[in-house]
Design a protein around this motif. Structure first.
Motif, mmCIF file in Angstrom:
data_model
loop_
_atom_site.group_PDB
_atom_site.id
_atom_site.type_symbol
_atom_site.label_atom_id
_atom_site.label_comp_id
_atom_site.label_asym_id
_atom_site.label_seq_id
_atom_site.Cartn_x
_atom_site.Cartn_y
_atom_site.Cartn_z
ATOM 1 N N ALA A 125 0.837 -1.210 0.000
ATOM 2 C CA ALA A 125 0.000 0.000 0.000
ATOM 3 C C ALA A 125 0.869 1.256 0.000
ATOM 4 N N GLU A 126 1.990 1.186 0.733
ATOM 5 C CA GLU A 126 2.890 2.339 0.809
ATOM 6 C C GLU A 126 3.538 2.599 -0.561
ATOM 7 N N VAL A 127 3.942 1.532 -1.250
ATOM 8 C CA VAL A 127 4.539 1.687 -2.586
ATOM 9 C C VAL A 127 3.517 2.320 -3.538
ATOM 10 N N VAL A 128 2.269 1.851 -3.451
ATOM 11 C CA VAL A 128 1.207 2.410 -4.307
ATOM 12 C C VAL A 128 1.024 3.898 -4.006
ATOM 13 N N ARG A 129 1.025 4.226 -2.716
ATOM 14 C CA ARG A 129 0.845 5.629 -2.319
ATOM 15 C C ARG A 129 1.973 6.495 -2.866
ATOM 16 N N LEU A 130 3.210 5.994 -2.745
ATOM 17 C CA LEU A 130 4.361 6.772 -3.225
ATOM 18 C C LEU A 130 4.320 6.976 -4.741
ATOM 19 N N HIS A 131 3.622 6.062 -5.443
ATOM 20 C CA HIS A 131 3.469 6.210 -6.894
ATOM 21 C C HIS A 131 2.192 6.974 -7.247
ATOM 22 N N ARG A 132 1.498 7.470 -6.240
ATOM 23 C CA ARG A 132 0.223 8.181 -6.406
ATOM 24 C C ARG A 132 -0.811 7.311 -7.131
ATOM 25 N N GLY A 133 -0.797 6.044 -6.816
ATOM 26 C CA GLY A 133 -1.754 5.118 -7.426
ATOM 27 C C GLY A 133 -2.840 4.747 -6.433
ATOM 28 N N THR A 134 -3.633 3.743 -6.796
ATOM 29 C CA THR A 134 -4.672 3.262 -5.876
ATOM 30 C C THR A 134 -4.622 1.741 -5.808
ATOM 31 N N ILE A 135 -5.070 1.202 -4.677
ATOM 32 C CA ILE A 135 -5.142 -0.261 -4.556
ATOM 33 C C ILE A 135 -6.475 -0.641 -3.926
ATOM 34 N N THR A 136 -7.126 -1.629 -4.517
ATOM 35 C CA THR A 136 -8.379 -2.130 -3.935
ATOM 36 C C THR A 136 -8.318 -3.653 -3.968
ATOM 37 N N LEU A 137 -9.244 -4.256 -3.250
ATOM 38 C CA LEU A 137 -9.270 -5.716 -3.338
ATOM 39 C C LEU A 137 -10.708 -6.203 -3.412
ATOM 40 N N GLU A 138 -10.861 -7.309 -4.118
ATOM 41 C CA GLU A 138 -12.165 -7.970 -4.185
ATOM 42 C C GLU A 138 -11.920 -9.364 -3.672
ATOM 43 N N SER A 139 -12.724 -9.783 -2.707
ATOM 44 C CA SER A 139 -12.451 -11.105 -2.149
ATOM 45 C C SER A 139 -13.706 -11.738 -1.598
ATOM 46 N N GLU A 140 -13.728 -13.065 -1.686
ATOM 47 C CA GLU A 140 -14.853 -13.795 -1.113
ATOM 48 C C GLU A 140 -14.262 -15.018 -0.429
ATOM 49 N N PRO A 141 -14.544 -15.186 0.866
ATOM 50 C CA PRO A 141 -13.969 -16.329 1.568
ATOM 51 C C PRO A 141 -14.268 -17.645 0.847
ATOM 52 N N GLY A 142 -13.236 -18.443 0.675
ATOM 53 C CA GLY A 142 -13.389 -19.741 0.015
ATOM 54 C C GLY A 142 -13.283 -19.684 -1.495
ATOM 55 N N LYS A 143 -13.409 -18.485 -2.087
ATOM 56 C CA LYS A 143 -13.397 -18.388 -3.549
ATOM 57 C C LYS A 143 -12.094 -17.776 -4.066
ATOM 58 N N GLY A 144 -11.513 -16.853 -3.316
ATOM 59 C CA GLY A 144 -10.267 -16.238 -3.765
ATOM 60 C C GLY A 144 -10.259 -14.727 -3.659
ATOM 61 N N THR A 145 -9.116 -14.173 -4.010
ATOM 62 C CA THR A 145 -8.916 -12.735 -3.827
ATOM 63 C C THR A 145 -8.292 -12.128 -5.080
ATOM 64 N N THR A 146 -8.711 -10.891 -5.412
ATOM 65 C CA THR A 146 -8.062 -10.153 -6.496
ATOM 66 C C THR A 146 -7.611 -8.811 -5.960
ATOM 67 N N PHE A 147 -6.325 -8.524 -6.125
ATOM 68 C CA PHE A 147 -5.809 -7.204 -5.777
ATOM 69 C C PHE A 147 -5.710 -6.398 -7.067
ATOM 70 N N ILE A 148 -6.285 -5.194 -7.051
ATOM 71 C CA ILE A 148 -6.276 -4.338 -8.249
ATOM 72 C C ILE A 148 -5.484 -3.080 -7.948
ATOM 73 N N VAL A 149 -4.379 -2.916 -8.662
ATOM 74 C CA VAL A 149 -3.519 -1.758 -8.449
ATOM 75 C C VAL A 149 -3.563 -0.886 -9.708
ATOM 76 N N THR A 150 -3.830 0.403 -9.538
ATOM 77 C CA THR A 150 -3.786 1.313 -10.686
ATOM 78 C C THR A 150 -2.657 2.307 -10.470
ATOM 79 N N LEU A 151 -1.801 2.418 -11.467
ATOM 80 C CA LEU A 151 -0.672 3.350 -11.360
ATOM 81 C C LEU A 151 -0.730 4.358 -12.488
ATOM 82 N N PRO A 152 -0.490 5.631 -12.191
ATOM 83 C CA PRO A 152 -0.488 6.627 -13.263
ATOM 84 C C PRO A 152 0.739 6.438 -14.163
ATOM 85 N N ARG A 153 0.607 6.742 -15.442
ATOM 86 C CA ARG A 153 1.717 6.507 -16.343
ATOM 87 C C ARG A 153 2.754 7.605 -16.220
#
Ligand code: ADP
Length: 405
Positions: A377-405
């Protein structure tokens, strides 16, 4: 600080604060009553002088007019230290009517005012009881008492004391939490470092065993164990070191052109060997084009590494990891998806906190410090990006990171 001690401190403080307010309130009432008495004495003195002067003038044959009475009252009040201009009236107590007054609309107020002084004017029907009555405006009286100063000062001071108290309690509680986390962290770290060290030492002992040193296959196996554990230790030390460095608010990252697709391929490559051992797979879908951005390559590599490492760590059986990139408005999005145990809703908002670890169920068996995601999260912040996650117990997790170009 023990719980009962905190309760005791809060209770003693609450009692002290309430007592302070009560004492202040009584003190305020006393001061107001003293100041009221002084005011009444001063008005009395002024009116004695007014009556005395009017008596003298009447003897000389003068007739009393409203203007004269009004001016005389104001003058004598001022001489007695009261800079106010009350309503004035001459009242016939027997007829219950005013001979004259400041303003007929104020006669109601004059009639009930306690500031009334018996006075017998000449030239009017004697036998009736006359009074000179003064009525001070309520706001002026209030201001004269200075009571608002006491009220506001008391309220203000009590508010400051209460705010300071809660601030210190909060600091104490944060301190306590940090202390607990630190102990937990040291315990975890000791465990985390001891285990690979023990494994390496055991593997080395086995390698020295004559039966093993003659068997090429076993030898290769033990060497790969040593190498894997060594790699794990390296990543651990690196994450710890980087996250400690980042705790410094002045920390700056270096920006240079990085090809995100290639970076993802490299990270995926470094996991392939260990994944095949667990029959796991890692799939890439690198759709970003252009895929370059200005970023800190080392931190970005650690970021993806940590997310993939977690994806594998928190998957039972055969881990299946999907990595993808795509262009989005103004930047590039990268996704790290696993089909593992997932994260419960209530834990999702905490996983990016330093030292936070999900502490229930199977997750407990997996080793970790609770630092990886806070670093990510700190690395994302330093890059002025965003991080979110989608997760459901037993099914799995997706981390979504967006970074400005
Ligand atoms: P660590 O893995 O060292 O405990 P992290 O900061 O990387 O620390 O993760 C914090 C917590 O978030 C972990 O303890 C784990 O419970 C949860 N977590 C992180 N990634 C995943 C994932 N991909 N799937 C399920 N849980 C995860």
């Amino acid at each position: 600080m023990k719980r009962w001690f905190t309760v005791l401190v809060v209770a003693v403080f609450a009692i002290a604060a309430v007592s302070l307010v009560v004492v202040q309130f009584y003190q305020m009432r006393r001061t107001i009553s003293i100041s009221d008495n002084m005011f009444n004495v001063a008005v009395g003195n002024a009116m004695d002088e007014v009556l005395h002067q009017l008596g003298g003038e009447e003897e000389e044959g003068g007739t009393l007019t409203y203007q004269h009475l009004d001016a005389l009252v104001a003058e004598q009040l001022l001489l007695n230290g009261i800079d106010m201009h009350p309503a004035v009236g001459l009242y016939d107590g027997t007829q219950r009517s005013f001979l004259f007054s400041t303003d007929p609309s104020e006669e109601g107020e004059l009639e009930v005012s306690p500031y009334r002084y018996a006075f017998q004017p000449v030239g009017v029907v004697s036998g009736n009881q006359f009074y000179i009555i003064l009525a001070f405006s309520k706001t002026e009286l209030f201001l004269q008492r200075n009571s608002w100063v006491y009220v506001y000062m008391t309220l203000f001071l009590v508010l400051i004391i209460v705010a300071m108290f809660f601030l210190s309690m909060r600091t104490l509680s944060v301190q306590r939490k940090l202390d607990r986390m630190k102990t937990q962290f040291i315990n975890n770290m000791t465990h985390e470092i001891k285990t690979p060290l023990a494994t390496i030492s055991l593997a080395c002992e086995m390698l020295q065993d004559p039966t093993v040193s003659q068997d090429r296959e076993s030898q290769k196996n033990f060497i790969s164990i040593v190498s894997d554990e060594n790699h794990r230790l390296q990543v651990l030390v690196e994450t710890l070191l980087q996250s400690a460095k980042m705790a410094d608010k002045r920390y700056r990252i270096t920006h240079k052109e990085v090809d995100l697709n290639r970076l993802m391929e490299r990270v995926a490559g470094s996991f392939r060997l260990s994944l095949t051992k667990r029959n796991g797979t890692i799939d890439l879908q690198l759709a970003a084009n252009p895929s370059t951005l200005m970023a800190d390559e080392m931190h970005l590599t650690n970021l993806v590494f940590n997310l993939v490492d977690n994806g594998i760590k928190y998957s039972d059986g055969k881990p299946h990891i999907e990595l993808s990139t795509r262009n989005v408005d103004g930047g590039i999005e990268l996704r790290v998806q696993d089909h593992g145990m997932g994260i419960a809703k209530e834990d999702q908002k905490h996983v990016f906190e330093r030292f936070y670890r999900v502490s229930t169920g199977d997750v407990h068996d997996v080793k970790g410090f609770g630092i990886g995601l806070s670093y990510v999260a700190e690395v994302v912040r330093l890059h002025r990006g965003t991080i979110t996650l989608e997760s459901e117990p037993g099914k799995g997790t997706t981390f979504i990171v967006t970074l400005p170009r």
